[in-house]
Motif scaffolding. Structure first.
Motif, PDB file in Angstrom:
ATOM      1  N   THR A 120      44.191  41.179  44.839  1.00  0.00           N
ATOM      2  CA  THR A 120      45.516  41.243  43.999  1.00  0.00           C
ATOM      3  C   THR A 120      45.472  42.383  42.959  1.00  0.00           C
ATOM      4  OG1 THR A 120      46.095  39.148  44.682  1.00  0.00           O
ATOM      5  CG2 THR A 120      47.347  40.138  42.507  1.00  0.00           C
ATOM      6  N   GLU A 121      44.337  42.345  42.351  1.00  0.00           N
ATOM      7  CA  GLU A 121      43.784  43.502  41.191  1.00  0.00           C
ATOM      8  C   GLU A 121      43.892  44.799  41.933  1.00  0.00           C
ATOM      9  OE1 GLU A 121      40.222  44.336  38.428  1.00  0.00           O
ATOM     10  OE2 GLU A 121      40.951  42.274  38.744  1.00  0.00           O
ATOM     11  N   ALA A 122      43.098  44.903  42.878  1.00  0.00           N
ATOM     12  CA  ALA A 122      43.076  46.364  43.694  1.00  0.00           C
ATOM     13  C   ALA A 122      44.302  46.879  44.180  1.00  0.00           C
ATOM     14  CB  ALA A 122      42.136  46.269  44.813  1.00  0.00           C
ATOM     15  N   VAL A 123      45.072  45.847  44.848  1.00  0.00           N
ATOM     16  CA  VAL A 123      46.528  46.538  45.253  1.00  0.00           C
ATOM     17  C   VAL A 123      47.267  46.873  43.936  1.00  0.00           C
ATOM     18  CG1 VAL A 123      48.260  45.808  46.398  1.00  0.00           C
ATOM     19  CG2 VAL A 123      46.242  45.145  47.370  1.00  0.00           C
ATOM     20  N   ARG A 124      47.280  45.854  42.961  1.00  0.00           N
ATOM     21  CA  ARG A 124      48.242  46.261  41.836  1.00  0.00           C
ATOM     22  C   ARG A 124      47.850  47.597  41.438  1.00  0.00           C
ATOM     23  NH1 ARG A 124      47.986  41.724  38.933  1.00  0.00           N
ATOM     24  NH2 ARG A 124      49.871  41.262  39.881  1.00  0.00           N
ATOM     25  N   ALA A 125      46.668  47.895  41.107  1.00  0.00           N
ATOM     26  CA  ALA A 125      45.982  49.143  40.777  1.00  0.00           C
ATOM     27  C   ALA A 125      46.406  50.516  41.438  1.00  0.00           C
ATOM     28  CB  ALA A 125      44.428  49.194  40.309  1.00  0.00           C
ATOM     29  N   LEU A 126      46.392  50.279  42.893  1.00  0.00           N
ATOM     30  CA  LEU A 126      46.718  51.158  44.021  1.00  0.00           C
ATOM     31  C   LEU A 126      48.132  51.557  43.606  1.00  0.00           C
ATOM     32  CD1 LEU A 126      44.829  53.099  45.445  1.00  0.00           C
ATOM     33  CD2 LEU A 126      45.402  51.804  47.494  1.00  0.00           C
ATOM     34  N   LEU A 127      49.062  50.562  43.784  1.00  0.00           N
ATOM     35  CA  LEU A 127      50.440  50.799  43.726  1.00  0.00           C
ATOM     36  C   LEU A 127      50.871  51.482  42.413  1.00  0.00           C
ATOM     37  CD1 LEU A 127      51.864  47.112  44.833  1.00  0.00           C
ATOM     38  CD2 LEU A 127      51.309  49.068  46.065  1.00  0.00           C
TER      39      LEU A 127
ATOM     40  N   SER B  39      40.724  52.802  38.032  1.00  0.00           N
ATOM     41  CA  SER B  39      40.283  51.773  37.470  1.00  0.00           C
ATOM     42  C   SER B  39      41.356  50.467  37.299  1.00  0.00           C
ATOM     43  CB  SER B  39      39.927  52.128  35.996  1.00  0.00           C
ATOM     44  OG  SER B  39      38.951  53.183  36.051  1.00  0.00           O
ATOM     45  N   SER B  40      40.751  49.256  37.439  1.00  0.00           N
ATOM     46  CA  SER B  40      41.620  48.133  36.961  1.00  0.00           C
ATOM     47  C   SER B  40      40.556  47.480  35.962  1.00  0.00           C
ATOM     48  CB  SER B  40      41.863  47.535  38.369  1.00  0.00           C
ATOM     49  OG  SER B  40      40.761  46.876  38.675  1.00  0.00           O
ATOM     50  N   PRO B  41      41.238  46.162  35.581  1.00  0.00           N
ATOM     51  CA  PRO B  41      40.425  45.534  34.630  1.00  0.00           C
ATOM     52  C   PRO B  41      38.809  45.407  34.945  1.00  0.00           C
ATOM     53  CG  PRO B  41      42.397  44.452  34.627  1.00  0.00           C
ATOM     54  CD  PRO B  41      42.303  45.673  35.608  1.00  0.00           C
ATOM     55  N   ARG B  42      38.611  44.889  36.283  1.00  0.00           N
ATOM     56  CA  ARG B  42      37.301  44.461  36.579  1.00  0.00           C
ATOM     57  C   ARG B  42      36.586  45.586  37.664  1.00  0.00           C
ATOM     58  NH1 ARG B  42      37.911  38.809  38.886  1.00  0.00           N
ATOM     59  NH2 ARG B  42      39.878  39.592  39.549  1.00  0.00           N
TER      60      ARG B  42
ATOM     61  N   PRO C 184      33.465  38.591  52.114  1.00  0.00           N
ATOM     62  CA  PRO C 184      33.583  37.192  52.174  1.00  0.00           C
ATOM     63  C   PRO C 184      32.876  36.401  50.943  1.00  0.00           C
ATOM     64  CG  PRO C 184      32.838  37.759  54.324  1.00  0.00           C
ATOM     65  CD  PRO C 184      32.759  39.084  53.449  1.00  0.00           C
ATOM     66  N   GLY C 185      31.608  37.016  50.446  1.00  0.00           N
ATOM     67  CA  GLY C 185      31.145  36.481  49.309  1.00  0.00           C
ATOM     68  C   GLY C 185      31.906  36.673  47.867  1.00  0.00           C
ATOM     69  N   PHE C 186      33.158  37.348  48.121  1.00  0.00           N
ATOM     70  CA  PHE C 186      33.937  37.827  46.789  1.00  0.00           C
ATOM     71  C   PHE C 186      35.316  37.198  46.979  1.00  0.00           C
ATOM     72  CE2 PHE C 186      29.952  40.195  46.835  1.00  0.00           C
ATOM     73  CZ  PHE C 186      29.698  40.263  45.584  1.00  0.00           C
ATOM     74  N   ARG C 187      35.588  36.616  48.003  1.00  0.00           N
ATOM     75  CA  ARG C 187      37.026  36.146  47.917  1.00  0.00           C
ATOM     76  C   ARG C 187      37.397  34.982  46.829  1.00  0.00           C
ATOM     77  NH1 ARG C 187      36.757  36.148  54.716  1.00  0.00           N
ATOM     78  NH2 ARG C 187      36.741  38.686  54.929  1.00  0.00           N
ATOM     79  N   ARG C 188      38.486  34.850  46.785  1.00  0.00           N
ATOM     80  CA  ARG C 188      39.321  33.674  46.076  1.00  0.00           C
ATOM     81  C   ARG C 188      39.145  33.913  44.531  1.00  0.00           C
ATOM     82  NH1 ARG C 188      42.098  30.410  48.462  1.00  0.00           N
ATOM     83  NH2 ARG C 188      41.952  28.876  46.815  1.00  0.00           N
ATOM     84  N   ARG C 189      38.835  35.263  44.129  1.00  0.00           N
ATOM     85  CA  ARG C 189      38.618  35.610  42.731  1.00  0.00           C
ATOM     86  C   ARG C 189      39.625  36.462  42.142  1.00  0.00           C
ATOM     87  NH1 ARG C 189      32.121  36.706  42.689  1.00  0.00           N
ATOM     88  NH2 ARG C 189      31.573  35.371  44.021  1.00  0.00           N
ATOM     89  N   GLY C 190      40.693  37.008  42.993  1.00  0.00           N
ATOM     90  CA  GLY C 190      41.653  37.945  42.524  1.00  0.00           C
ATOM     91  C   GLY C 190      41.500  39.275  42.663  1.00  0.00           C
ATOM     92  N   PHE C 191      40.315  39.662  43.410  1.00  0.00           N
ATOM     93  CA  PHE C 191      40.076  41.133  43.480  1.00  0.00           C
ATOM     94  C   PHE C 191      40.898  41.833  44.461  1.00  0.00           C
ATOM     95  CE2 PHE C 191      35.611  39.621  42.915  1.00  0.00           C
ATOM     96  CZ  PHE C 191      35.307  40.046  41.647  1.00  0.00           C
TER      97      PHE C 191
END
Length: 185
Positions: free
Chosen positions: A116-123, A6-9, A107-114
């Protein structure tokens, strides 16, 4: 069954072998049931090669599954769950204890930080659950969005390589967590 991260979103849900095969076969009903979220119809075109590479690895060694091919699942304000991208490592840690990350945002979900958020959570997961501290990312020099993700996370360029599928890639590495403390699962 692999536990979601899980991550914030987002929930990072493993694509099970059955889900990967369903995507490859165009069986979106099965893929959606496996992932627990709406799957974009173009996912086969974007992730087909990845699934074709990862399935034999997972079939040989099911312990590989938590490391590869996770769906980024977003739940909207109405409770609708949809796959907005994918994230995963290229495999379990190598002999040096390092893993390489890969990610894609629809494509429809880019530029919203997803990404970065997903990579951070996986790290964080890899560091907290498996003691992994060294990470790698390989990015095409023309992929400005991905270059921005690795920069935001603090990756540093360590080289250049040629990938048979993707051509020239800039190689980035990162010690995680950046402050040296253990990540919280």
């Amino acid at each position: 069954m692999t536990t979601a991260i899980s991550s914030p979103r987002l929930a990072l849900v493993s694509f099970s072998p059955r889900a990967m095969r369903a995507v490859l076969d165009g069986d979106f009903r099965t893929a959606e049931a496996e992932v627990g979220a709406a799957v974009p119809r173009g996912l086969r075109e974007r992730l087909g090669e990845l699934f074709e590479r990862r399935l034999p690895e997972v079939d040989r060694d099911p312990a590989v599954l938590p490391w590869v091919a996770r769906a980024m699942v977003l739940t909207d304000e109405l409770g609708v769950r949809r796959v907005v991208g994918s994230v995963g490592f290229h495999g379990p840690p190598n002999e040096a204890g390092q893993v390489e990350i890969g990610y894609h945002v629809e494509p429809g979900f880019r530029r919203r930080g997803f990404a970065t958020e997903a990579v951070r959570a996986l790290l964080d997961w890899a560091a907290a659950e498996h003691g992994i501290r060294r990470f790698r990312a390989s990015v095409a020099p023309s992929n400005d969005r991905s270059l921005a993700v690795v920069a935001r996370l603090g990756f540093r360029q360590t080289g250049i390589r040629w990938d048979e599928l993707d051509g020239q890639e800039l190689v980035y590495e990162l010690d995680w967590p950046p402050d040296g403390r253990h990540a919280v699962p």
